[in-house]
Write an enzyme that holds these catalytic residues in place. Structure first.
Site, PDB file in Angstrom:
ATOM      1  CB  SER A 126      28.983  45.558  20.114  1.00 47.13           C
ATOM      2  OG  SER A 126      28.891  45.202  21.470  1.00 47.13           O
ATOM      3  CE1 TYR A 152      34.568  46.735  20.933  1.00 41.45           C
ATOM      4  CE2 TYR A 152      33.063  46.739  22.800  1.00 41.45           C
ATOM      5  CZ  TYR A 152      33.423  46.264  21.552  1.00 41.45           C
ATOM      6  OH  TYR A 152      32.619  45.353  20.926  1.00 41.45           O
ATOM      7  CE  LYS A 156      32.994  47.175  17.339  1.00 40.55           C
ATOM      8  NZ  LYS A 156      33.460  46.861  15.978  1.00 40.55           N
TER       9      LYS A 156
HETATM   10  C1  UD1 Z   1      32.125  43.149  26.567  1.00 36.87           C
HETATM   11  C2  UD1 Z   1      31.459  44.302  25.900  1.00 36.87           C
HETATM   12  C3  UD1 Z   1      30.853  43.847  24.587  1.00 36.87           C
HETATM   13  C4  UD1 Z   1      31.936  43.321  23.710  1.00 36.87           C
HETATM   14  C5  UD1 Z   1      32.656  42.212  24.410  1.00 36.87           C
HETATM   15  C6  UD1 Z   1      33.826  41.901  23.513  1.00 36.87           C
HETATM   16  C7  UD1 Z   1      30.415  46.096  27.135  1.00 36.87           C
HETATM   17  C8  UD1 Z   1      29.358  46.472  28.102  1.00 36.87           C
HETATM   18  N1  UD1 Z   1      30.424  44.821  26.776  1.00 36.87           N
HETATM   19  O1  UD1 Z   1      31.097  42.230  26.880  1.00 36.87           O
HETATM   20  O2  UD1 Z   1      30.255  44.912  23.936  1.00 36.87           O
HETATM   21  O3  UD1 Z   1      31.430  42.884  22.492  1.00 36.87           O
HETATM   22  O4  UD1 Z   1      33.096  42.608  25.707  1.00 36.87           O
HETATM   23  O5  UD1 Z   1      34.825  41.292  24.093  1.00 36.87           O
HETATM   24  O6  UD1 Z   1      31.180  46.916  26.704  1.00 36.87           O
HETATM   25  N2  UD1 Z   1      33.030  37.926  33.993  1.00 36.87           N
HETATM   26  C9  UD1 Z   1      33.447  37.430  35.216  1.00 36.87           C
HETATM   27  N3  UD1 Z   1      34.752  37.103  35.367  1.00 36.87           N
HETATM   28  C10 UD1 Z   1      35.674  37.248  34.355  1.00 36.87           C
HETATM   29  C11 UD1 Z   1      35.241  37.756  33.113  1.00 36.87           C
HETATM   30  C12 UD1 Z   1      33.913  38.098  32.984  1.00 36.87           C
HETATM   31  O7  UD1 Z   1      32.657  37.274  36.139  1.00 36.87           O
HETATM   32  O8  UD1 Z   1      36.853  36.948  34.579  1.00 36.87           O
HETATM   33  C13 UD1 Z   1      31.619  38.275  33.819  1.00 36.87           C
HETATM   34  C14 UD1 Z   1      31.389  39.757  33.553  1.00 36.87           C
HETATM   35  O9  UD1 Z   1      31.258  40.456  34.755  1.00 36.87           O
HETATM   36  C15 UD1 Z   1      30.106  39.706  32.744  1.00 36.87           C
HETATM   37  C16 UD1 Z   1      30.167  38.362  31.996  1.00 36.87           C
HETATM   38  O10 UD1 Z   1      31.151  37.600  32.672  1.00 36.87           O
HETATM   39  O11 UD1 Z   1      29.000  39.643  33.597  1.00 36.87           O
HETATM   40  C17 UD1 Z   1      30.606  38.542  30.550  1.00 36.87           C
HETATM   41  O12 UD1 Z   1      31.777  39.345  30.502  1.00 36.87           O
HETATM   42  P1  UD1 Z   1      32.637  39.536  29.176  1.00 36.87           P
HETATM   43  O13 UD1 Z   1      32.903  38.206  28.564  1.00 36.87           O
HETATM   44  O14 UD1 Z   1      33.791  40.400  29.514  1.00 36.87           O
HETATM   45  O15 UD1 Z   1      31.662  40.265  28.176  1.00 36.87           O
HETATM   46  P2  UD1 Z   1      30.848  41.631  28.317  1.00 36.87           P
HETATM   47  O16 UD1 Z   1      31.397  42.501  29.348  1.00 36.87           O
HETATM   48  O17 UD1 Z   1      29.413  41.262  28.375  1.00 36.87           O
END
Ligand code: UD1
Length: 341
Positions: A126, A152, A156
């Site tokens: 990841s 988590y 990785k």
């Molecule tokens: C996270 C992990 C990534 C992993 C993935 C798997 C980290 C840093 N990242 O990715 O390694 O492979 O999960 O599931 O450990 N967001 C919102 N509102 C929400 C949900 C998300 O604003 O309700 C935003 C988050 O703040 C972020 C973006 O959407 O900026 C993506 O979030 P998310 O889909 O959770 O993925 P990551 O955090 O990038």
């Protein structure tokens, strides 16, 4: 004869899409899954897409006896190891569950590869291994790894370290760590897709669940980041493109005679903000989405996206589908789950 490829976690989100790509490319995937984090609807979906019954062996990758018997019986050409937990928040609350499953599972697979003389291995890594990148937000495989922000992420990060140590001791192994960016979307048939358990952590499932009425409101975590629109930036990669990357990785391993260990980014090479994802979703589906800004989420990286040139040069792979494709496919899948199509 089609080559056997063991796919641990092959009934899961990325695993099931990879099984489709493997079969479409003439391989014979052997799925290992115990359905603790996968849904049996996927099996029905796979049957319909593939017009054949997928071979699924139910069991735990941490079960050494079970895994050894599968390796012995099927003599796989390669192993793709997906089976692992992946919810960042849950890993903070239950770290031992994550270390127990993700690390033991990996060690068990590697042990059995050595025991049964299987050389080709693809590991689900990841972009979390980069942590918050120090300099450029476009990361290459040479970008320094930083410490992850969750157990988590550590599984990785440590997984890659374990693999490197095992490779150094057994340099005949051929290994690719695929560093996924943010997988999104679903198969265009809407017969397989992601099943978030409980409230989704990831952005796109939360968007589609809000749009369909399963969640009341999407909260965008932070709009005061140093990015053009103030929201975080990620590299969202369509799960079918990601699945194809595994087939290319297996092809590459099989076509090489000598031992190798490569880390390869799998992303589109383009950063997209949370706000842009919302805008694309609304534009592509015409659906109204309830959303609001909220506080930052702890541990979130501000901005990261892949430099995906190595995947193109080494594997001949690049992303073909767009974010618009991904949101349309994710929405179709959500409607399917809600029995609306
Ligand atoms: C996270 C992990 C990534 C992993 C993935 C798997 C980290 C840093 N990242 O990715 O390694 O492979 O999960 O599931 O450990 N967001 C919102 N509102 C929400 C949900 C998300 O604003 O309700 C935003 C988050 O703040 C972020 C973006 O959407 O900026 C993506 O979030 P998310 O889909 O959770 O993925 P990551 O955090 O990038």
């Amino acid at each position: 004869m089609a080559k056997n490829i063991i796919v641990t976690g092959g009934a899961g989100y990325i695993g099931s899409h990879t099984v489709v790509s493997l079969i479409e490319n003439g391989f014979n995937p052997i799925i290992i899954d115990d359905f603790r984090n996968a849904n049996r609807i996927v099996v029905e979906g796979l049957k319909t897409i593939l017009n054949q019954d997928p071979l699924i062996l139910e069991g735990d990758v941490c079960d050494a006896v079970f895994l050894s018997s599968v390796f012995e019986k099927y003599e796989p050409e390669a192993v793709i190891h997906f089976a692992a937990y992946k919810a960042v928040g849950e890993s903070v609350a239950e770290p031992l569950k994550y270390y127990q499953n993700n690390i033991n599972g990996l060690m068990n697979v590697l042990n059995n590869m050595l025991k049964h003389n299987i050389k080709n291995f693809v590991f689900s890594s990841s972009c979390t291994v980069y942590g918050e990148p120090d300099g450029a937000k476009e990361v290459t495989e040479e970008t320094a790894k930083n410490l992850p922000s969750s157990p988590y992420g550590y599984t990785k990060w440590m997984g890659e370290q374990i693999i490197e140590d095992v490779f150094n001791a057994n340099p005949f192994l051929k290994i690719i760590n695929l560093r996924y960016f943010n997988p999104v979307g679903a198969h265009k048939s809407a017969l397989i897709g992601e099943f978030p358990i409980g409230k989704p952590n990831n952005l796109l499932p939360f968007v589609t669940q809000t749009a369909v009425g399963k969640q009341e409101m999407l909260t965008v975590f932070g709009n005061d980041y140093p990015t053009p629109d103030g929201t975080c930036i990620r590299d969202y990669i369509h799960v079918c493109d990601l699945a194809n990357a595994h087939v290319k990785a297996v092809d590459y391993l099989i076509s090489n005679q000598n031992g190798l260990l490569e880390n390869i980014n799998i992303g589109t090479g383009k950063g997209t903000s949370v706000k842009e994802i919302i805008q694309t979703f609304v534009k592509e589906t015409g659906v109204v989405l309830n959303w609001q800004y909220g506080p930052r989420r702890m541990g979130d990286v501000i901005e990261i996206y892949a430099n995906a040139k190595k995947a193109e040069q080494l594997l001949g792979w690049k992303a073909e589908l767009t974010i618009a494709d991904a949101v349309r496919d994710a929405w179709k899948w959500e409607l399917k789950l809600a029995n609306q199509i």
